[in-house]
Design an enzyme around this catalytic site. Sequence first.
Site, PDB file in Angstrom:
ATOM      1  N   LYS A 189       0.842  -1.241   0.125  1.00 14.06           N
ATOM      2  CA  LYS A 189      -0.144   0.049   0.116  1.00 14.06           C
ATOM      3  C   LYS A 189       1.063   1.010   0.116  1.00 14.06           C
ATOM      4  CE  LYS A 189      -1.836   2.755   2.961  1.00 14.06           C
ATOM      5  NZ  LYS A 189      -1.697   4.260   2.212  1.00 14.06           N
ATOM      6  N   GLU A 264       9.424   0.866  11.155  1.00 12.16           N
ATOM      7  CA  GLU A 264      10.454   2.001  10.966  1.00 12.16           C
ATOM      8  C   GLU A 264       9.768   2.956  11.244  1.00 12.16           C
ATOM      9  OE1 GLU A 264      13.503   1.558  10.848  1.00 12.16           O
ATOM     10  OE2 GLU A 264      13.719  -0.682  10.000  1.00 12.16           O
ATOM     11  N   CYS A 298      12.897  10.474   8.488  1.00 14.22           N
ATOM     12  CA  CYS A 298      12.575   9.922   9.828  1.00 14.22           C
ATOM     13  C   CYS A 298      14.170  10.135  10.836  1.00 14.22           C
ATOM     14  CB  CYS A 298      12.155   8.678   9.862  1.00 14.22           C
ATOM     15  SG  CYS A 298      13.110   7.665   8.907  1.00 14.22           S
ATOM     16  N   GLU A 399       8.803  15.031  17.179  1.00 16.98           N
ATOM     17  CA  GLU A 399       9.246  14.957  15.821  1.00 16.98           C
ATOM     18  C   GLU A 399       8.270  16.055  15.183  1.00 16.98           C
ATOM     19  OE1 GLU A 399       8.459  11.191  13.558  1.00 16.98           O
ATOM     20  OE2 GLU A 399      10.470  11.488  12.748  1.00 16.98           O
TER      21      GLU A 399
HETATM   22  P1  ADP Z   1       1.433  10.583   7.894  1.00 21.55           P
HETATM   23  O1  ADP Z   1       0.614  10.754   9.009  1.00 21.55           O
HETATM   24  O2  ADP Z   1       2.750  11.547   7.835  1.00 21.55           O
HETATM   25  O3  ADP Z   1       0.772  10.406   6.549  1.00 21.55           O
HETATM   26  P2  ADP Z   1       1.534   7.865   8.420  1.00 21.55           P
HETATM   27  O4  ADP Z   1       2.693   7.029   9.489  1.00 21.55           O
HETATM   28  O5  ADP Z   1       0.198   7.880   9.177  1.00 21.55           O
HETATM   29  O6  ADP Z   1       2.072   9.043   8.183  1.00 21.55           O
HETATM   30  O7  ADP Z   1       1.600   7.121   7.029  1.00 21.55           O
HETATM   31  C1  ADP Z   1       2.388   6.329   6.666  1.00 21.55           C
HETATM   32  C2  ADP Z   1       1.635   5.147   5.878  1.00 21.55           C
HETATM   33  O8  ADP Z   1       0.736   4.546   6.732  1.00 21.55           O
HETATM   34  C3  ADP Z   1       0.862   5.597   4.828  1.00 21.55           C
HETATM   35  O9  ADP Z   1       0.918   4.929   3.763  1.00 21.55           O
HETATM   36  C4  ADP Z   1      -0.449   5.600   5.416  1.00 21.55           C
HETATM   37  O10 ADP Z   1      -1.538   5.548   4.625  1.00 21.55           O
HETATM   38  C5  ADP Z   1      -0.466   4.619   6.266  1.00 21.55           C
HETATM   39  N1  ADP Z   1      -1.387   4.470   7.534  1.00 21.55           N
HETATM   40  C6  ADP Z   1      -2.023   5.497   8.187  1.00 21.55           C
HETATM   41  N2  ADP Z   1      -2.704   5.470   9.012  1.00 21.55           N
HETATM   42  C7  ADP Z   1      -2.820   3.729   9.229  1.00 21.55           C
HETATM   43  C8  ADP Z   1      -3.704   2.765   9.930  1.00 21.55           C
HETATM   44  N3  ADP Z   1      -4.260   3.318  11.268  1.00 21.55           N
HETATM   45  N4  ADP Z   1      -3.403   1.435   9.469  1.00 21.55           N
HETATM   46  C9  ADP Z   1      -2.564   1.239   8.419  1.00 21.55           C
HETATM   47  N5  ADP Z   1      -1.746   2.005   7.662  1.00 21.55           N
HETATM   48  C10 ADP Z   1      -2.085   3.177   8.075  1.00 21.55           C
END
Ligand code: ADP
Length: 499
Positions: A189, A264, A298, A399
């Site tokens: 994804k 990570e 990061c 962060e």
């Molecule tokens: P940001 O908040 O900067 O977008 P995230 O850590 O939320 O950073 O996003 C990193 C990845 O995790 C993206 O592909 C995002 O769509 C996905 N993501 C965000 N929330 C969830 C969740 N609850 N479960 C699984 N994947 C998620």
Amino acid sequence: MSHIANLTAPNGINYTQPLGLFIDNEWVASKKEDRIISINPADESEICSEEAAGSEDVDIAVNAARRAFDGKWREMDTSFRGDLLHKLATLVEQHADVLATIDAWDNGKTYNAARNEDVPDSVAILKYYAGWADKIHGTVIEPNPSRMAYTSREPIGVCGAIIPWNFPLVNIVTKLGPALAAGNTLVVKVAEQTPLSALYFANLVKEAGFPRGVVNVLNGMGREAGTAIAAHPGIDMISFTGSTPTGREILKTAAVNMKRVILETGGKSPLIVFKDADLEQAVRWGHRGIMSNQGQVCSATSRIFVHEDVYDRFLALYKDEVQKVSQVGDPFKEDTFQGPQVSKAQFDRVSSYIDTGKREGAKLLCGGEACKNMSGKGLYIAPTVFTDVSDSMTISRDEVFGPFVVISKFNEEKEAIKRANDSVFGLGAAVFTRDISRALSVSKKIESGTVWINSSNDSDGRVPFGGFKQSGIGLELGELGLAAYTISKSVFINLNSKL
Ligand code: ADP
Ligand code: MG
């Protein structure tokens, strides 16, 4: 709706952009008939819109990945797996200009960084893991004359990869390379903010000749497609890169079927400058270590600690460096160092930390505001440096993930180490000194997955990368990053066959 668009990027490059979900080597529509709009952060204009996966689409992709895992992929000669990864690396190299263009457009990173760092780094990672594909094997153990055992390194199965938006291409190959070399199949994804280069890359996966279902690439929202992947009982392992709160949620969700988990996550990495350091080099690295990639890294060294004897000089040089190097502007312009933040949400986040810093009474050395491009548009933030901060301030602890750094002074080595370690994160740390014993003994005491001596944010596909504390679980890259995608099986052989 068509699954491709003919697009012309701001730099004039014309190319074909896939817009569908890539499942079983085909481009398909989302079952939930939903789309995501991609935005160019340099002016907030719309680029195109793509299919957005929901849980039903994830289910279809997992089934495709399972069929592939149980079928041809499993039976394939391991050298041939390596050949496919090599072919993919070559294709990425051949399509470097387009891939870099897409990331500059969709993410806002500079074209130069995308073309000269992201793409070559991705190629190197793919080649590195291509070389591993036929060198994965177990050991023989002979505990006593009547018993022997051997171990084999087996693929884990169907792996879910959840990718962030800061290095769209590097992040996908960092998971895909070792996962495929080890014989797993994948449901990826991509980040909803920056899906376009990964969708383009998916076509290269097909062109390289990977059997159907081995790699499936879905664009979709975290809450929907991401959660569906983390929860899916048909997924055996999940590898996530992103924020610490999201990582924590994924860890909980993945507990349903006890998926193997690699996380990570975030950081607030320190950079310590001792008084014997080469100050000019410390300033240059200290600037690149946080301001590169719009501060969206990061492991960025976002907390700088400088010995009090050289503090004032460091600040003066640092301010000069920001003014000289941090050209903010159009990602496609040759002399731009810093493009826009990736999204309005990130722009707002960094802006709000700037307000917090001011409210907390930190001193502003430079920046501290948004800046617009010539037409008054775009998600640009001026490189922001707060000095004389205290460790308890929010801006020293959270962060920020932007071109935002805090600088403070220290007196004793012990104090510097204690303050550097005073964080829930432990991803990276940099130490500047000409004293080798000090460099090594400080490195030993630092609680982080990586330490850079006289540099910051060096990375290499051959060297493992991972976090201590809340910066993550498990490792990526290098040989250890490959091991994470295998599971060891032990087989006992009874040599005298009597009970
Ligand atoms: P940001 O908040 O900067 O977008 P995230 O850590 O939320 O950073 O996003 C990193 C990845 O995790 C993206 O592909 C995002 O769509 C996905 N993501 C965000 N929330 C969830 C969740 N609850 N479960 C699984 N994947 C998620
Ligand atoms: Mg975008």
